[in-house]
Scaffold this motif. Structure first.
Motif, short mmCIF file in Angstrom:
data_model
loop_
_atom_site.label_atom_id
_atom_site.label_comp_id
_atom_site.label_asym_id
_atom_site.label_seq_id
_atom_site.Cartn_x
_atom_site.Cartn_y
_atom_site.Cartn_z
N LEU A 34 7.17 -63.85 -1.78
CA LEU A 34 7.96 -63.69 -2.91
C LEU A 34 8.26 -62.17 -3.13
O LEU A 34 7.07 -61.70 -3.43
CB LEU A 34 7.80 -64.26 -4.23
CG LEU A 34 8.53 -63.94 -5.43
CD1 LEU A 34 9.93 -64.48 -5.20
CD2 LEU A 34 7.85 -64.60 -6.72
N LEU A 35 9.30 -61.51 -3.00
CA LEU A 35 9.40 -60.27 -3.17
C LEU A 35 9.60 -59.66 -4.54
O LEU A 35 10.59 -60.19 -5.12
CB LEU A 35 10.73 -59.52 -2.43
CG LEU A 35 10.73 -59.85 -0.85
CD1 LEU A 35 11.77 -59.50 -0.22
CD2 LEU A 35 9.23 -59.87 -0.09
N ASN A 36 8.74 -58.92 -5.04
CA ASN A 36 8.64 -58.53 -6.42
C ASN A 36 9.69 -57.40 -6.71
O ASN A 36 10.07 -56.82 -5.65
CB ASN A 36 7.18 -58.32 -7.31
CG ASN A 36 7.29 -58.58 -8.49
OD1 ASN A 36 7.73 -58.93 -9.05
ND2 ASN A 36 5.94 -57.81 -8.85
N LEU A 37 9.86 -56.90 -7.87
CA LEU A 37 10.58 -55.64 -8.15
C LEU A 37 10.33 -54.68 -7.56
O LEU A 37 8.80 -54.26 -7.23
CB LEU A 37 10.57 -55.45 -9.66
CG LEU A 37 11.27 -56.38 -10.59
CD1 LEU A 37 11.08 -56.00 -12.15
CD2 LEU A 37 12.85 -56.38 -10.45
N GLY A 38 11.07 -53.93 -6.59
CA GLY A 38 10.71 -52.85 -5.95
C GLY A 38 11.94 -51.57 -6.16
O GLY A 38 12.91 -51.97 -6.70
N PHE A 39 11.60 -50.53 -5.40
CA PHE A 39 12.58 -49.39 -5.57
C PHE A 39 12.87 -49.07 -4.08
O PHE A 39 11.94 -48.98 -3.34
CB PHE A 39 12.18 -48.22 -6.34
CG PHE A 39 12.25 -48.73 -7.71
CD1 PHE A 39 13.30 -48.91 -8.61
CD2 PHE A 39 10.92 -49.22 -8.23
CE1 PHE A 39 13.37 -49.12 -10.09
CE2 PHE A 39 10.86 -49.58 -9.48
CZ PHE A 39 11.92 -49.50 -10.44
N THR A 40 14.20 -48.71 -3.78
CA THR A 40 14.56 -48.19 -2.25
C THR A 40 15.79 -47.40 -2.47
O THR A 40 16.49 -47.69 -3.45
CB THR A 40 14.57 -49.61 -1.48
OG1 THR A 40 15.02 -49.03 -0.23
CG2 THR A 40 15.80 -50.54 -1.90
N SER A 41 15.83 -46.59 -1.29
CA SER A 41 16.88 -45.50 -1.54
C SER A 41 17.98 -46.48 -0.75
O SER A 41 17.79 -47.56 -0.13
CB SER A 41 16.66 -44.22 -0.61
OG SER A 41 16.06 -44.55 0.52
N SER A 42 19.20 -45.96 -0.51
CA SER A 42 20.31 -46.59 -0.16
C SER A 42 21.39 -45.71 0.70
O SER A 42 21.40 -44.44 0.12
CB SER A 42 21.20 -47.59 -0.95
OG SER A 42 21.46 -46.78 -1.86
N LEU A 43 22.22 -46.14 1.58
CA LEU A 43 23.23 -45.39 1.90
C LEU A 43 24.71 -45.83 1.68
O LEU A 43 24.78 -47.09 1.68
CB LEU A 43 23.16 -45.20 3.61
CG LEU A 43 21.96 -44.77 4.13
CD1 LEU A 43 22.11 -44.95 5.58
CD2 LEU A 43 21.86 -43.09 3.96
N GLY A 44 25.34 -44.96 1.03
CA GLY A 44 26.66 -45.43 0.67
C GLY A 44 27.81 -44.27 0.12
O GLY A 44 27.57 -43.25 0.88
N ALA A 45 28.67 -44.67 -0.59
CA ALA A 45 29.71 -43.51 -0.73
C ALA A 45 30.13 -43.41 -2.31
O ALA A 45 29.92 -44.70 -2.87
CB ALA A 45 31.03 -43.86 0.14
#
Length: 316
Positions: free
Chosen positions: A66-77
């Motif tokens: 089970l993946l708990n709350l986390g933070f990650t960067s992202s690529l977008g526009a």
């Protein structure tokens, strides 16, 4: 003409400094309001954490993360008037899970699903993978080959409407001019971004030495990722003319649709550091931090997975 607000300086000394300050504040407020009305963002989360160990399951064995709350960067526009600006952002992992099955002889297969979001939009991803352990499970250096792919989809849009009554003027009996009929034109603008990304990856989770008296192991996990992302911008402008708003029957409808595509490709090296084996209330947890490098930005991902039992280890 309609007055939105008035700035009065009669109670202040009429100095050049105060006028400049008021002018700058006014410009910042107007720019901020324009940005709030026109900016749309779409991100595809680049969550590179795997929460894997080099250990594999026995044939027929299974495990659940089970993946708990986390933070990650992202690529977008970010969609601004007349252009697209590419920018990384931070996504928060809301929920996710990972199912892994043991095939025997050091082979596992699995699938991870994830939902990430920020304050503007969200992205969902599915990641099938396979793992092959090419060392002994209890060797001083334990390593495996992990490979797979991932598909991520995200989107965002905003819309606005402008009502414009147009009076048709004519003379009254007193030779005064007055509106005898009112046409209404409604202009609807819909601006949207959609983002779809595909990733192929290969990595090697490694345990250099397993502590003799501790249940927690330190895992180093280098990897290489090919990331391809397509972002589509769509602007739809619809103008509807009504002779009378009471009937609700439009006299004419004119629509204009403009769409543009942009494709980005990245080869991303990464390194992950994690701890496996810690227990809280009989639940194993594995925190993990991943750093990765694109051509322009440093991506990162931090999160914790929760596991029941001895997930990811050979069963007798």
């Amino acid at each position: 003409m309609t007055t939105i607000f008035t700035i009065s300086t009669k109670n202040f000394p009429r100095t050049t400094v105060r006028r400049c300050v008021l002018g700058v504040v006014f410009l910042l407020v107007m720019v901020g309001l324009q940005s709030c009305r026109s900016a749309v963002s779409t991100q595809s989360s680049v969550a590179l954490n795997t929460y894997q160990t080099p250990h594999t399951l026995s044939a027929g064995g299974g495990g659940f993360r089970l993946l708990n709350l986390g933070f990650t960067s992202s690529l977008g526009a970010t969609l601004q008037p007349q252009k697209i600006e590419f920018a990384p952002a931070v996504m928060m992992g809301l929920v996710g899970f990972d199912v892994e099955l043991g095939l025997g002889k050091g082979w596992d297969i699995g699938c991870m699903a994830r939902l990430d979001a920020n304050f503007l939009d969200a992205s969902a991803s599915v990641r099938p993978y396979a793992k092959f352990r090419f060392t002994e499970d209890n060797a001083p250096l334990t390593a495996a080959l992990l490979f797979g792919s991932e598909f991520v989809q995200g989107s965002s849009s905003n819309s606005s409407e402008i009502y414009k009554p147009i009076p048709i003027w004519g003379p009254d009996p007193s030779n005064l001019v007055y509106p005898i009929l009112t046409n209404t034109i409604i202009t609807t603008s819909v601006r949207s971004l959609s983002s779809s990304a595909f990733r192929i990856f290969v990595s090697v989770p490694i345990i250099f030495a397993k502590p003799k008296y501790a249940s927690t192991t330190f895992i180093v996990h280098p990897g290489l990722h090919y990331w391809q992302q397509r972002i589509t911008q769509s602007d739809t402008l619809t103008t509807t003319s009504y002779g009378s708003m009471r009937t609700g029957i439009p006299q004419s409808i004119i629509s204009e649709i403009r769409s543009t595509d942009s494709v980005s490709r990245y080869l991303i090296p990464s390194i992950s550091l994690s701890l496996s084996g810690g227990q809280v209330f009989n639940v194993n947890f594995q925190p993990e931090l991943t750093l990765a490098l694109t051509r322009e930005d440093i991506l990162w991902n931090f999160g914790i997975s929760l596991q029941l039992g001895k997930f990811g280890e050979e069963q007798p």
